[in-house]
Design a protein around this motif. Structure first.
Motif, PDB file in Angstrom:
ATOM      1  N   LYS A  65      68.189  45.934  32.702  1.00 40.25           N
ATOM      2  CA  LYS A  65      68.629  45.692  31.325  1.00 40.25           C
ATOM      3  C   LYS A  65      68.456  46.935  30.446  1.00 40.25           C
ATOM      4  O   LYS A  65      69.258  47.218  29.577  1.00 40.25           O
ATOM      5  CB  LYS A  65      67.822  44.521  30.753  1.00 40.25           C
ATOM      6  N   HIS A  95      65.377  31.606  30.639  1.00 35.01           N
ATOM      7  CA  HIS A  95      64.236  31.827  29.751  1.00 35.01           C
ATOM      8  C   HIS A  95      63.734  30.467  29.247  1.00 35.01           C
ATOM      9  O   HIS A  95      64.387  29.442  29.491  1.00 35.01           O
ATOM     10  CB  HIS A  95      64.595  32.757  28.578  1.00 35.01           C
ATOM     11  N   SER A 113      63.539  29.752  26.182  1.00 38.82           N
ATOM     12  CA  SER A 113      64.074  29.538  24.831  1.00 38.82           C
ATOM     13  C   SER A 113      64.864  28.234  24.646  1.00 38.82           C
ATOM     14  O   SER A 113      64.910  27.722  23.525  1.00 38.82           O
ATOM     15  CB  SER A 113      64.925  30.739  24.409  1.00 38.82           C
ATOM     16  N   ARG A 138      65.948  34.487  37.266  1.00 40.64           N
ATOM     17  CA  ARG A 138      67.040  35.440  37.013  1.00 40.64           C
ATOM     18  C   ARG A 138      67.456  36.103  38.318  1.00 40.64           C
ATOM     19  O   ARG A 138      66.604  36.401  39.165  1.00 40.64           O
ATOM     20  CB  ARG A 138      66.625  36.516  36.008  1.00 40.64           C
ATOM     21  N   GLU A 172      67.813  38.911  39.659  1.00 41.96           N
ATOM     22  CA  GLU A 172      67.365  40.262  39.296  1.00 41.96           C
ATOM     23  C   GLU A 172      67.086  41.096  40.537  1.00 41.96           C
ATOM     24  O   GLU A 172      66.713  40.552  41.576  1.00 41.96           O
ATOM     25  CB  GLU A 172      66.013  40.172  38.587  1.00 41.96           C
ATOM     26  N   GLU A 223      60.599  39.876  38.939  1.00 37.89           N
ATOM     27  CA  GLU A 223      60.770  38.867  39.990  1.00 37.89           C
ATOM     28  C   GLU A 223      62.005  38.062  39.652  1.00 37.89           C
ATOM     29  O   GLU A 223      62.450  38.044  38.501  1.00 37.89           O
ATOM     30  CB  GLU A 223      59.556  37.916  39.992  1.00 37.89           C
ATOM     31  N   GLN A 234      57.328  32.325  31.584  1.00 37.28           N
ATOM     32  CA  GLN A 234      57.273  32.737  30.173  1.00 37.28           C
ATOM     33  C   GLN A 234      56.539  31.640  29.394  1.00 37.28           C
ATOM     34  O   GLN A 234      56.380  30.517  29.866  1.00 37.28           O
ATOM     35  CB  GLN A 234      58.671  32.863  29.572  1.00 37.28           C
ATOM     36  N   GLU A 255      57.254  30.131  25.602  1.00 34.03           N
ATOM     37  CA  GLU A 255      58.009  30.194  24.361  1.00 34.03           C
ATOM     38  C   GLU A 255      57.092  29.766  23.233  1.00 34.03           C
ATOM     39  O   GLU A 255      56.248  28.873  23.408  1.00 34.03           O
ATOM     40  CB  GLU A 255      59.185  29.199  24.454  1.00 34.03           C
ATOM     41  N   GLU A 310      56.671  45.597  28.581  1.00 36.06           N
ATOM     42  CA  GLU A 310      57.393  44.652  27.700  1.00 36.06           C
ATOM     43  C   GLU A 310      56.790  43.282  27.903  1.00 36.06           C
ATOM     44  O   GLU A 310      56.845  42.726  28.995  1.00 36.06           O
ATOM     45  CB  GLU A 310      58.854  44.567  28.129  1.00 36.06           C
ATOM     46  N   GLY A 367      58.946  34.932  23.062  1.00 36.95           N
ATOM     47  CA  GLY A 367      59.083  34.566  24.479  1.00 36.95           C
ATOM     48  C   GLY A 367      58.149  35.447  25.286  1.00 36.95           C
ATOM     49  O   GLY A 367      58.543  36.498  25.788  1.00 36.95           O
ATOM     50  N   GLY A 413      56.049  37.097  28.132  1.00 39.05           N
ATOM     51  CA  GLY A 413      56.141  37.275  29.591  1.00 39.05           C
ATOM     52  C   GLY A 413      54.803  36.903  30.206  1.00 39.05           C
ATOM     53  O   GLY A 413      53.921  37.738  30.366  1.00 39.05           O
ATOM     54  N   ARG A 425      53.687  38.639  33.471  1.00 39.45           N
ATOM     55  CA  ARG A 425      53.240  40.030  33.226  1.00 39.45           C
ATOM     56  C   ARG A 425      51.887  40.059  32.521  1.00 39.45           C
ATOM     57  O   ARG A 425      51.072  40.938  32.786  1.00 39.45           O
ATOM     58  CB  ARG A 425      54.277  40.772  32.393  1.00 39.45           C
TER      59      ARG A 425
HETATM   60  C1  FA5 Z   1      63.842  36.549  26.607  1.00 38.78           C
HETATM   61  O1  FA5 Z   1      63.859  35.909  27.650  1.00 38.78           O
HETATM   62  C2  FA5 Z   1      63.930  35.875  25.255  1.00 38.78           C
HETATM   63  N1  FA5 Z   1      64.219  34.481  25.448  1.00 38.78           N
HETATM   64  C3  FA5 Z   1      62.594  36.068  24.541  1.00 38.78           C
HETATM   65  C4  FA5 Z   1      62.608  35.687  23.100  1.00 38.78           C
HETATM   66  C5  FA5 Z   1      62.203  34.415  22.705  1.00 38.78           C
HETATM   67  C6  FA5 Z   1      63.012  36.614  22.147  1.00 38.78           C
HETATM   68  C7  FA5 Z   1      62.210  34.075  21.361  1.00 38.78           C
HETATM   69  C8  FA5 Z   1      63.022  36.284  20.801  1.00 38.78           C
HETATM   70  C9  FA5 Z   1      62.603  35.008  20.431  1.00 38.78           C
HETATM   71  P1  FA5 Z   1      63.443  38.860  27.756  1.00 38.78           P
HETATM   72  O2  FA5 Z   1      64.629  38.824  28.613  1.00 38.78           O
HETATM   73  O3  FA5 Z   1      63.073  40.192  27.234  1.00 38.78           O
HETATM   74  O4  FA5 Z   1      63.643  37.902  26.505  1.00 38.78           O
HETATM   75  O5  FA5 Z   1      62.220  38.246  28.538  1.00 38.78           O
HETATM   76  C10 FA5 Z   1      60.999  37.964  27.895  1.00 38.78           C
HETATM   77  C11 FA5 Z   1      59.817  38.479  28.692  1.00 38.78           C
HETATM   78  O6  FA5 Z   1      59.838  37.838  29.971  1.00 38.78           O
HETATM   79  C12 FA5 Z   1      59.875  39.981  28.992  1.00 38.78           C
HETATM   80  O7  FA5 Z   1      59.267  40.723  27.961  1.00 38.78           O
HETATM   81  C13 FA5 Z   1      59.060  40.067  30.264  1.00 38.78           C
HETATM   82  O8  FA5 Z   1      57.679  40.134  29.978  1.00 38.78           O
HETATM   83  C14 FA5 Z   1      59.364  38.745  30.944  1.00 38.78           C
HETATM   84  N2  FA5 Z   1      60.415  38.926  31.961  1.00 38.78           N
HETATM   85  C15 FA5 Z   1      61.746  39.027  31.788  1.00 38.78           C
HETATM   86  N3  FA5 Z   1      62.380  39.192  32.958  1.00 38.78           N
HETATM   87  C16 FA5 Z   1      61.414  39.181  33.903  1.00 38.78           C
HETATM   88  C17 FA5 Z   1      61.404  39.294  35.327  1.00 38.78           C
HETATM   89  N4  FA5 Z   1      62.520  39.414  36.025  1.00 38.78           N
HETATM   90  N5  FA5 Z   1      60.219  39.248  35.971  1.00 38.78           N
HETATM   91  C18 FA5 Z   1      59.071  39.096  35.272  1.00 38.78           C
HETATM   92  N6  FA5 Z   1      58.993  38.969  33.946  1.00 38.78           N
HETATM   93  C19 FA5 Z   1      60.153  39.014  33.258  1.00 38.78           C
END
Ligand code: FA5
Length: 368
Positions: free
Chosen positions: A40, A176, A178, A202, A204, A211, A216, A218, A287, A315, A317, A320
């Motif tokens: 991303k 997610h 959300s 995802r 990914e 992964e 996550q 929320e 992140e 949201g 992680g 992480r």
């Molecule tokens: C979201 O998924 C948004 N729904 C988050 C959000 C919620 C934003 C509410 C604003 C308001 P993002 O794609 O960045 O955002 O994922 C959020 C967190 O999930 C990331 O910061 C990361 O810590 C974790 N994450 C995302 N993708 C992965 C992955 N493939 N493996 C592990 N952790 C992940």
């Protein structure tokens, strides 16, 4: 940026990636390269973030150019992956000739709560004290709840930010947590304080910090006169409580269609102390907590009047954060069934990934 510059950039990225691909000699390094380019925030994947700089009538073209280049680069990477996997399989055939089944196996440590579960329970306890309800949502979601209710209509390029597993029945594996925002707004209305931990999926490229199945949490708070300072204070408190120490964070703008403004709260990488390692993609930062003020369209879709109520959402992680707390440098360990990952989410930090010679301590913690 204009289309000509975009084309030049894409051509440069394709050339450099092809060269780098040939130099890569391990599967892990190839996966890292894949995410550095196609991820991303990768050199190509990140270009989609610039889409707002283009006039509306060119955005479709921009998406198409980037997606076509993604396809071409993916085939180059896949071809190299096939070569490396073939080489690894031959090497392991060679090794297995020397496997002695009469030797005693490793002594396995007793299990305990999974590190992700341990941190999830900690967060639930913390937010319950603050008057939040813990909500659950389904892992198989409707397209509407996962995207549309969150201000991401079908044609929106932001759908590309979350590579999605589509199911044959037209539903999705939620990308997610959300969608639980929308579900909770419908269920409870305003005011509202809710957190929703859970698994997300995802499609990914997997590497040390990504992964295809991860957790996550929320968070959503809607009330009168809620603003960004509430959000930032809550985020700092959350990270400090879980890590049991002052955490250095950096706040930067972030784009998510369901919040306005959107921010990214990153924490200093606890694996390398910010010195740069594969877990933090050599940036020193992880992140961890994207967030923002809930977009009026999202409030409206949830039946809440944006002229009367405002709110923040985040949201976290969770996977992480568990890695940061317990010093787990590679996310793949957590879903691998490696029992060493289950050794002692000890009440207080310290690396729990032990090597074969380290004596492990098993701790099991009853769910509060
Ligand atoms: C979201 O998924 C948004 N729904 C988050 C959000 C919620 C934003 C509410 C604003 C308001 P993002 O794609 O960045 O955002 O994922 C959020 C967190 O999930 C990331 O910061 C990361 O810590 C974790 N994450 C995302 N993708 C992965 C992955 N493939 N493996 C592990 N952790 C992940």
């Amino acid at each position: 940026m204009d289309l000509e510059l975009l084309n030049t950039k894409i051509a440069g990225i394709e050339r450099e990636t092809a060269e780098a691909t040939q130099k890569v000699t391990s599967i892990d390094a190839l996966r890292s390269l894949d995410s550095a380019v196609l991820g991303k925030t990768g050199s190509l994947g990140g270009l989609i973030a610039n889409i707002k700089e283009f006039p509306a009538d060119q955005r479709g073209q921009v998406g198409k150019l980037v997606n076509e280049a993604k396809g071409r680069i993916k085939s180059v990477l896949d071809a190299r992956m096939a070569e490396l996997q073939q080489a690894a399989a031959s090497a392991s055939d060679e090794e297995s000739k020397w496997f002695d089944p009469t030797l005693p196996g490793n002594v396995r440590p007793m299990g305990s709560v999974h590190p992700v579960t341990a941190v999830q329970w900690e967060i639930e306890r913390l937010f319950e004290r603050l008057g939040f309800t813990v909500e659950d949502g389904p892992e198989m979601e409707s397209e509407y709840n996962n995207f549309e209710a969150l201000n991401i209509p079908a044609s929106h390029p932001a759908r590309d930010m979350q590579d999605t597993f589509w199911l044959a029945n037209g539903m999705v594996l939620r990308t997610h947590t959300s969608p639980v925002q929308h579900r909770s707004m419908k269920k409870f209305g305003a005011p509202l304080r809710v957190i929703a931990p859970g698994r997300c999926f995802r499609y990914e490229t997997i590497d040390a910090s990504h992964e295809n199945t991860f957790h996550q949490v929320e968070g959503l708070m809607i009330d009168r006169d809620i603003g960004l300072p509430h959000l930032i204070a809550m985020a700092k408190m959350l990270l400090t409580e879980v890590m049991q120490r002052e955490v250095t964070v950096r706040v930067r703008p972030g784009y998510f269609p369901f919040v306005e403004p959107g921010i990214e709260i990153d924490m200093n990488c606890a694996i390398c102390g910010g010195k740069k390692c594969p877990t933090c993609k050599y940036s020193g930062w992880v992140e961890i907590l994207p967030a923002g003020m809930v977009h009026p369209n999202v409030l409206r879709a949830g039946g809440i009047d944006p002229d009367e109520w405002s709110g923040f959402a985040f949201g976290l992680g969770l996977t992480r954060l568990a890695m940061m707390k317990y010093g787990i440098g590679d996310i793949r360990i957590l879903n691998s069934g490696d029992l060493r990952a289950l050794v002692a989410p000890q009440r207080m930090g310290g690396p729990i990934i032990v090597d074969k010679t380290t004596k492990s301590r098993a701790v099991s913690e009853p769910r509060p």
